[in-house]
Design a protein around this motif. Sequence first.
Motif, PDB file in Angstrom:
ATOM      1  N   ASP A  53       0.813 -13.108  -4.639  1.00 12.25           N
ATOM      2  CA  ASP A  53      -0.084 -13.001  -3.487  1.00 12.25           C
ATOM      3  C   ASP A  53       0.542 -13.618  -2.249  1.00 12.25           C
ATOM      4  O   ASP A  53       1.293 -14.594  -2.331  1.00 12.25           O
ATOM      5  CB  ASP A  53      -1.419 -13.699  -3.771  1.00 12.25           C
ATOM      6  N   LEU A  54       0.198 -13.054  -1.089  1.00 13.51           N
ATOM      7  CA  LEU A  54       0.569 -13.601   0.207  1.00 13.51           C
ATOM      8  C   LEU A  54      -0.698 -13.823   1.008  1.00 13.51           C
ATOM      9  O   LEU A  54      -1.630 -13.010   0.955  1.00 13.51           O
ATOM     10  CB  LEU A  54       1.477 -12.634   0.969  1.00 13.51           C
ATOM     11  N   GLN A  55      -0.740 -14.904   1.762  1.00 15.65           N
ATOM     12  CA  GLN A  55      -1.879 -15.194   2.625  1.00 15.65           C
ATOM     13  C   GLN A  55      -1.437 -15.025   4.080  1.00 15.65           C
ATOM     14  O   GLN A  55      -0.406 -15.563   4.485  1.00 15.65           O
ATOM     15  CB  GLN A  55      -2.398 -16.611   2.381  1.00 15.65           C
ATOM     16  N   VAL A  56      -2.240 -14.281   4.834  1.00 13.35           N
ATOM     17  CA  VAL A  56      -1.932 -14.032   6.242  1.00 13.35           C
ATOM     18  C   VAL A  56      -3.083 -14.577   7.077  1.00 13.35           C
ATOM     19  O   VAL A  56      -4.244 -14.163   6.909  1.00 13.35           O
ATOM     20  CB  VAL A  56      -1.741 -12.530   6.513  1.00 13.35           C
ATOM     21  N   ALA A  57      -2.776 -15.522   7.960  1.00 15.85           N
ATOM     22  CA  ALA A  57      -3.814 -16.196   8.742  1.00 15.85           C
ATOM     23  C   ALA A  57      -4.419 -15.260   9.778  1.00 15.85           C
ATOM     24  O   ALA A  57      -3.791 -14.310  10.248  1.00 15.85           O
ATOM     25  CB  ALA A  57      -3.212 -17.419   9.435  1.00 15.85           C
ATOM     26  N   GLY A  58      -5.683 -15.562  10.128  1.00 20.64           N
ATOM     27  CA  GLY A  58      -6.381 -14.792  11.150  1.00 20.64           C
ATOM     28  C   GLY A  58      -7.728 -14.338  10.655  1.00 20.64           C
ATOM     29  O   GLY A  58      -8.114 -14.575   9.502  1.00 20.64           O
ATOM     30  N   GLY A  59      -8.477 -13.682  11.534  1.00 21.63           N
ATOM     31  CA  GLY A  59      -9.803 -13.195  11.177  1.00 21.63           C
ATOM     32  C   GLY A  59      -9.721 -11.984  10.263  1.00 21.63           C
ATOM     33  O   GLY A  59      -9.209 -10.925  10.647  1.00 21.63           O
ATOM     34  N   TYR A  60     -10.209 -12.154   9.042  1.00 18.42           N
ATOM     35  CA  TYR A  60     -10.156 -11.083   8.041  1.00 18.42           C
ATOM     36  C   TYR A  60     -11.313 -10.121   8.252  1.00 18.42           C
ATOM     37  O   TYR A  60     -12.478 -10.526   8.247  1.00 18.42           O
ATOM     38  CB  TYR A  60     -10.191 -11.688   6.647  1.00 18.42           C
ATOM     39  N   ASP A  61     -10.997  -8.851   8.417  1.00 14.49           N
ATOM     40  CA  ASP A  61     -12.009  -7.817   8.641  1.00 14.49           C
ATOM     41  C   ASP A  61     -11.896  -6.775   7.534  1.00 14.49           C
ATOM     42  O   ASP A  61     -11.237  -5.741   7.699  1.00 14.49           O
ATOM     43  CB  ASP A  61     -11.802  -7.178  10.018  1.00 14.49           C
ATOM     44  N   PRO A  62     -12.509  -7.024   6.370  1.00  7.51           N
ATOM     45  CA  PRO A  62     -12.359  -6.096   5.239  1.00  7.51           C
ATOM     46  C   PRO A  62     -12.951  -4.724   5.550  1.00  7.51           C
ATOM     47  O   PRO A  62     -13.989  -4.608   6.187  1.00  7.51           O
ATOM     48  CB  PRO A  62     -13.127  -6.789   4.106  1.00  7.51           C
ATOM     49  N   GLN A  63     -12.251  -3.681   5.087  1.00  7.01           N
ATOM     50  CA  GLN A  63     -12.682  -2.310   5.310  1.00  7.01           C
ATOM     51  C   GLN A  63     -13.230  -1.722   4.016  1.00  7.01           C
ATOM     52  O   GLN A  63     -12.710  -1.993   2.930  1.00  7.01           O
ATOM     53  CB  GLN A  63     -11.505  -1.462   5.794  1.00  7.01           C
ATOM     54  N   PRO A  64     -14.286  -0.900   4.110  1.00  8.50           N
ATOM     55  CA  PRO A  64     -14.822  -0.283   2.894  1.00  8.50           C
ATOM     56  C   PRO A  64     -13.846   0.732   2.321  1.00  8.50           C
ATOM     57  O   PRO A  64     -13.093   1.381   3.063  1.00  8.50           O
ATOM     58  CB  PRO A  64     -16.109   0.389   3.383  1.00  8.50           C
ATOM     59  N   LEU A  65     -13.856   0.868   1.012  1.00  7.32           N
ATOM     60  CA  LEU A  65     -12.994   1.836   0.351  1.00  7.32           C
ATOM     61  C   LEU A  65     -13.535   3.245   0.604  1.00  7.32           C
ATOM     62  O   LEU A  65     -14.730   3.491   0.449  1.00  7.32           O
ATOM     63  CB  LEU A  65     -12.962   1.551  -1.156  1.00  7.32           C
ATOM     64  N   PRO A  66     -12.699   4.182   1.019  1.00  2.00           N
ATOM     65  CA  PRO A  66     -13.166   5.561   1.214  1.00  2.00           C
ATOM     66  C   PRO A  66     -13.749   6.141  -0.073  1.00  2.00           C
ATOM     67  O   PRO A  66     -13.306   5.810  -1.178  1.00  2.00           O
ATOM     68  CB  PRO A  66     -11.903   6.310   1.645  1.00  2.00           C
ATOM     69  N   GLU A  67     -14.723   7.014   0.054  1.00  2.00           N
ATOM     70  CA  GLU A  67     -15.328   7.650  -1.109  1.00  2.00           C
ATOM     71  C   GLU A  67     -14.337   8.622  -1.752  1.00  2.00           C
ATOM     72  O   GLU A  67     -13.432   9.137  -1.083  1.00  2.00           O
ATOM     73  CB  GLU A  67     -16.601   8.397  -0.699  1.00  2.00           C
ATOM     74  N   PRO A  68     -14.489   8.883  -3.045  1.00  2.00           N
ATOM     75  CA  PRO A  68     -13.610   9.857  -3.705  1.00  2.00           C
ATOM     76  C   PRO A  68     -13.696  11.221  -3.034  1.00  2.00           C
ATOM     77  O   PRO A  68     -14.763  11.666  -2.621  1.00  2.00           O
ATOM     78  CB  PRO A  68     -14.147   9.910  -5.134  1.00  2.00           C
ATOM     79  N   ALA A  69     -12.558  11.878  -2.899  1.00  2.00           N
ATOM     80  CA  ALA A  69     -12.496  13.216  -2.319  1.00  2.00           C
ATOM     81  C   ALA A  69     -11.315  13.942  -2.930  1.00  2.00           C
ATOM     82  O   ALA A  69     -10.321  13.322  -3.325  1.00  2.00           O
ATOM     83  CB  ALA A  69     -12.363  13.148  -0.801  1.00  2.00           C
ATOM     84  N   ALA A  70     -11.410  15.270  -3.012  1.00  2.00           N
ATOM     85  CA  ALA A  70     -10.361  16.065  -3.633  1.00  2.00           C
ATOM     86  C   ALA A  70      -9.228  16.378  -2.675  1.00  2.00           C
ATOM     87  O   ALA A  70      -8.159  16.824  -3.105  1.00  2.00           O
ATOM     88  CB  ALA A  70     -10.943  17.363  -4.182  1.00  2.00           C
ATOM     89  N   VAL A  71      -9.435  16.173  -1.374  1.00  2.00           N
ATOM     90  CA  VAL A  71      -8.416  16.507  -0.384  1.00  2.00           C
ATOM     91  C   VAL A  71      -8.218  15.317   0.552  1.00  2.00           C
ATOM     92  O   VAL A  71      -9.192  14.711   1.015  1.00  2.00           O
ATOM     93  CB  VAL A  71      -8.804  17.755   0.434  1.00  2.00           C
ATOM     94  N   ALA A  72      -6.954  14.979   0.826  1.00  2.00           N
ATOM     95  CA  ALA A  72      -6.618  13.923   1.776  1.00  2.00           C
ATOM     96  C   ALA A  72      -5.849  14.540   2.943  1.00  2.00           C
ATOM     97  O   ALA A  72      -5.000  15.421   2.744  1.00  2.00           O
ATOM     98  CB  ALA A  72      -5.776  12.843   1.105  1.00  2.00           C
ATOM     99  N   GLU A  73      -6.163  14.095   4.153  1.00  2.00           N
ATOM    100  CA  GLU A  73      -5.471  14.558   5.355  1.00  2.00           C
ATOM    101  C   GLU A  73      -4.564  13.443   5.861  1.00  2.00           C
ATOM    102  O   GLU A  73      -4.981  12.297   5.984  1.00  2.00           O
ATOM    103  CB  GLU A  73      -6.484  14.924   6.441  1.00  2.00           C
ATOM    104  N   VAL A  74      -3.305  13.791   6.153  1.00  2.00           N
ATOM    105  CA  VAL A  74      -2.368  12.792   6.670  1.00  2.00           C
ATOM    106  C   VAL A  74      -1.331  13.484   7.543  1.00  2.00           C
ATOM    107  O   VAL A  74      -0.683  14.454   7.124  1.00  2.00           O
ATOM    108  CB  VAL A  74      -1.689  12.007   5.520  1.00  2.00           C
ATOM    109  N   ASP A  75      -1.187  13.037   8.785  1.00  2.00           N
ATOM    110  CA  ASP A  75      -0.135  13.498   9.695  1.00  2.00           C
ATOM    111  C   ASP A  75      -0.108  15.018   9.832  1.00  2.00           C
ATOM    112  O   ASP A  75       0.968  15.638   9.958  1.00  2.00           O
ATOM    113  CB  ASP A  75       1.236  13.003   9.221  1.00  2.00           C
ATOM    114  N   GLY A  76      -1.277  15.666   9.798  1.00  2.00           N
ATOM    115  CA  GLY A  76      -1.332  17.119   9.923  1.00  2.00           C
ATOM    116  C   GLY A  76      -1.169  17.869   8.617  1.00  2.00           C
ATOM    117  O   GLY A  76      -1.205  19.107   8.599  1.00  2.00           O
TER     118      GLY A  76
END
Length: 310
Positions: A159-182
């Motif tokens: 594990d690594l610890q990185v200082a600063g305000g931690y803003d956790p993001q929700p995990l995306p819901e399951p989906a059959a298709v992912a979009e990335v860079d077009g």
Amino acid sequence: MNTPLKLGVVALGLGAVFAAAVGVGLVVGPVDGPGSPAAATPAAAPAPPSGAADGGLAVTGSGYVLEPLEDRLPAGTASLAFRVLGPDGAPVADYDVEHVEDLHLVAARRDLTGYQRLHPELGPDGTWRVPLELTPGSWRVVADFTPSALGRNLTLGTDLQVAGGYDPQPLPEPAAVAEVDGYSVALTGGLAAGQESELTFSVSRDGRPVTDLQPYLGAYGILVALRTGDLAYLHPHPAEPPASTAPTAGPHKTYVAPAASPGTYRLFLDFRHDDAVHTAAFTVRVDPGGVGPDGDATAPDAPAGHGHGD
């Protein structure tokens, strides 16, 4: 002094010495207890097999230790330095090449954002160094390598610890298709609890199948899965094409995944096209006895006629 009185005094003295010894023992601790030199050395527990669903959970395995030089780094661009120590306590210098590299490293924040696949450089003193981009929070790094002296793969994590305000993001819901860079990447199949499974990814751009993927790390795509919570590392491998069939450069790539434990995973598929590496990410839930995104056996709207990975 009469004999009974003498015996009583001796008994009291022995009792006081015994009590003092117990007190010292409680303060110092047992020889192999927490805080002792023996306990401070990580136990050489066997590492999970390559690709196992619990890979990367331990910092030590088969006598080898993943040792970061610092476990706290600043946010932004930072330099990670670490060593792999062998059973003799010395930095390991000789590795077997796998997928073009001596050692593969993945890093992800605990909420499974910021995923990065990294390839550190090994210095003459046995120290690996690599730059990475960090946001505040707790990060997990997993090293995947084969020491030449051991002759088999290990996946160790820390594990690594990185200082600063931690803003956790929700995990995306399951989906059959992912979009990335077009690009659109469709997933068919999924992870299975208690048994091997197949996952097929189909890459397209602007509605047209991509049939000219470029080799990346010796393959037409590299797949990694991380389990939410503990970030256990799972490394599916490309399916072997039939002997009479040459590896294809898309659009379909199939991987064989080892048995997974029930839970939620994040899949990261790295593929190369137009001289750039792109990462498609999927959320997959594994129910007891179930496979696929959200427990489905097959992802919806996935194309038929899949080829094999290589």
